[in-house]
Design a protein around this motif. Structure first.
Motif, mmCIF file in Angstrom:
data_model
loop_
_atom_site.group_PDB
_atom_site.id
_atom_site.type_symbol
_atom_site.label_atom_id
_atom_site.label_comp_id
_atom_site.label_asym_id
_atom_site.label_seq_id
_atom_site.Cartn_x
_atom_site.Cartn_y
_atom_site.Cartn_z
ATOM 1 N N LEU A 1 0.869 -1.353 0.259
ATOM 2 C CA LEU A 1 0.365 0.395 -0.183
ATOM 3 C C LEU A 1 0.503 1.119 -0.010
ATOM 4 O O LEU A 1 0.347 1.923 -0.670
ATOM 5 C CB LEU A 1 -0.882 0.063 1.498
ATOM 6 C CG LEU A 1 -2.291 -0.792 0.704
ATOM 7 C CD1 LEU A 1 -2.172 -1.249 2.291
ATOM 8 C CD2 LEU A 1 -2.898 -0.959 -0.066
ATOM 9 N N SER A 2 1.967 1.430 0.393
ATOM 10 C CA SER A 2 2.952 2.012 0.608
ATOM 11 C C SER A 2 3.415 2.847 -1.132
ATOM 12 O O SER A 2 3.444 3.948 -1.209
ATOM 13 C CB SER A 2 4.121 1.787 1.376
ATOM 14 O OG SER A 2 4.886 0.722 0.718
ATOM 15 N N GLN A 3 3.593 1.608 -1.705
ATOM 16 C CA GLN A 3 3.912 1.912 -3.342
ATOM 17 C C GLN A 3 2.774 2.294 -3.911
ATOM 18 O O GLN A 3 2.920 2.433 -5.116
ATOM 19 C CB GLN A 3 4.436 0.524 -3.592
ATOM 20 C CG GLN A 3 5.509 0.026 -3.363
ATOM 21 C CD GLN A 3 5.821 -1.183 -3.570
ATOM 22 O OE1 GLN A 3 6.821 -1.133 -4.341
ATOM 23 N NE2 GLN A 3 6.205 -2.048 -2.916
ATOM 24 N N VAL A 4 1.267 2.237 -3.812
ATOM 25 C CA VAL A 4 0.316 3.032 -4.874
ATOM 26 C C VAL A 4 -0.860 3.505 -3.957
ATOM 27 O O VAL A 4 -1.599 4.067 -3.618
ATOM 28 C CB VAL A 4 -0.644 1.709 -4.983
ATOM 29 C CG1 VAL A 4 0.053 0.431 -5.485
ATOM 30 C CG2 VAL A 4 -0.996 0.883 -2.825
ATOM 31 N N LYS A 5 0.684 4.744 -2.400
ATOM 32 C CA LYS A 5 -0.329 5.387 -1.740
ATOM 33 C C LYS A 5 -0.772 6.790 -2.625
ATOM 34 O O LYS A 5 -1.995 7.273 -2.662
ATOM 35 C CB LYS A 5 1.095 6.000 -0.314
ATOM 36 C CG LYS A 5 1.770 6.822 -0.396
ATOM 37 C CD LYS A 5 2.155 7.150 0.379
ATOM 38 C CE LYS A 5 3.215 7.737 0.027
ATOM 39 N NZ LYS A 5 4.512 8.315 0.870
#
Length: 434
Positions: free
Chosen positions: A151-155
């Motif tokens: 999720l941090s990569q698509v935030k």
């Protein structure tokens, strides 16, 4: 009518880009989840080899906090003693969704069959015990860390906030000590920012890899701990007529308690369990002790049956003890409420589950008499709790070691599904609610 017909193409043209965007986000989450597999397994094995009992998860918490900080999340430590909370703010405003994993191990000595088997020892209830992740909490931590990475990569595409809750002491604190989800809620883990919904998963060693199981409404039982102190009069074992024998009274109480579920509860309504798990009394073979203590668990799936059993336990213990000339003090404490999956939220997220695992691998299950303190979160906000398969494909349920036993085993190939499920549930919920 003509105006409505003119507006319909415009409406469809507006929904197509949104649907395409969601599909693209889901596809990216699936790809990133698969890429996390090696790291997720590495985290799992490290944590499995170094388990910690409830409220003692300092090493585990340190690993979690370091990874969340590396990802750039806002991190809070020391929550409910050893818990960790990470906050990921998306690129757009929106609601707040929470994802939860538990961290603690159990006082179980592991069978030394895995190269990363635990050799840890600790003190528990005044005894030295082995410590083992015999319920899969190591996999829960690893899967949620994997979801945080994804999720941090698509935030920038997330319309809202994700709160990652790493909880201590799900298996319970020592008697008289509040802990786990209950303490986290008391300390405000669902506020600042306020959580709108919460999701959690539990690995299951008797469910085949690749499968998700769910149930709306009551999914797991409430859990109560009862203690019965049977008090009599001590005497020499050779002269029992000089005693009021609490051992005999306790034995009769144990047998009497078994008739509560078998004869006093309408089991066609809901399942119920009453188990005596500990019996303590006496110090020598030829001395009748003054007191015997019984401890056990009660599992029910609704409050009415719970109260009925509580009343029956008190009546059975006190009256049997009185019939022998002894007395019985009964104490019952609720450990966790019923794990209740909010029906509308469950129905809302079913398409997500079917898309992630495939419709044929999403199963409606019967309620189970195991318990989960995830229920404390669900008392405050709508929540859904799921089971993720951890049994090797082709293996039979009867041939697998149960949870909470020394031979407990998880097929690690099932962890990627857990990562993708958590991440996709969060992303889809935020997208639906924006």
């Amino acid at each position: 009518m003509k105006r409505l017909l003119l507006l319909l193409p415009l409406a469809f043209s507006l929904t197509r880009p949104a649907a395409a965007q969601n599909a693209a986000l889901n596809a990216r989450i699936a790809k990133l989840s698969a890429q996390q597999e090696t790291q997720v397994i590495a985290w799992r094995r490290d944590i499995h080899e170094h388990p910690e009992l409830g409220n003692m998860e300092t090493r585990t918490a340190g690993i979690i906090a370091a990874e969340l900080k590396r990802l750039g999340l806002e991190v809070q430590t020391g929550v409910a003693r050893t818990g960790v909370v990470g906050i990921l703010r998306g690129g757009k405003p929106g609601p707040v969704v929470a994802l939860r994993a538990d961290m603690d191990g159990l006082p179980v000595t592991e069978s030394p069959t895995l190269p990363f088997a635990s050799k840890a020892r600790a003190q528990y209830n005044g005894q030295e015990v082995g410590v083992m992740h015999a319920c899969g909490h190591d996999t829960h931590v690893a899967m949620l860390l994997g979801a945080a990475n994804v999720l941090s990569q698509v935030k920038k595409d997330l319309p809202g906030t994700v709160k990652f809750i790493f909880q201590p002491a799900e298996e319970g604190s020592l008697p008289g000590v509040t802990g786990g989800a209950k303490l986290m809620v008391q300390e405000g883990v669902l506020s600042n920012p306020n959580v709108d919904a919460i999701f959690g998963v539990h690995i299951n060693a008797q469910t085949e890899v690749g499968t998700l199981r769910y149930r709306p409404e009551g999914e797991m039982a409430s859990s109560d701990v009862f203690t019965i102190k049977v008090k009599g009069k001590s005497a020499h074992g050779a002269y029992p007529w000089l005693a009021v024998d609490p051992v005999v009274a306790a034995a009769q109480i144990i047998m009497g308690l078994q008739t509560i579920v078998s004869r006093q509860v309408q089991l066609t309504e809901d399942a119920a369990v009453l188990t005596v798990g500990m019996v303590h009394g006496g110090v020598r073979n030829n001395i009748i002790p003054e007191q015997v203590e019984l401890t056990g668990t009660i599992r029910t799936l609704n409050k009415e049956m719970q109260q009925q059993i509580w009343t029956a336990v008190r009546r059975t213990a006190t009256n049997i003890a009185e019939s022998t000339g002894a007395t019985a003090e009964v104490d019952i404490v609720n450990y966790a409420p019923v794990t209740y999956n909010e029906p509308r939220l469950t129905e809302q997220m079913l398409p997500t589950l079917r898309r992630v695992a495939g419709p044929e691998h999403v199963e409606l299950q019967k309620a189970v008499t195991g318990a989960e303190d995830f229920a404390y979160f669900q008392e405050k906000v709508p929540g859904v709790f799921l089971f993720v398969g951890g049994m090797p494909k082709g293996k039979k349920t009867a041939d697998t070691a149960p949870h909470h036993t020394a031979g407990f085993f998880v097929d690690e190939s099932g962890l990627t599904l857990g990562v993708q499920t958590l991440a996709t549930l969060a992303a889809d919920y935020l997208t639906m609610k924006k």
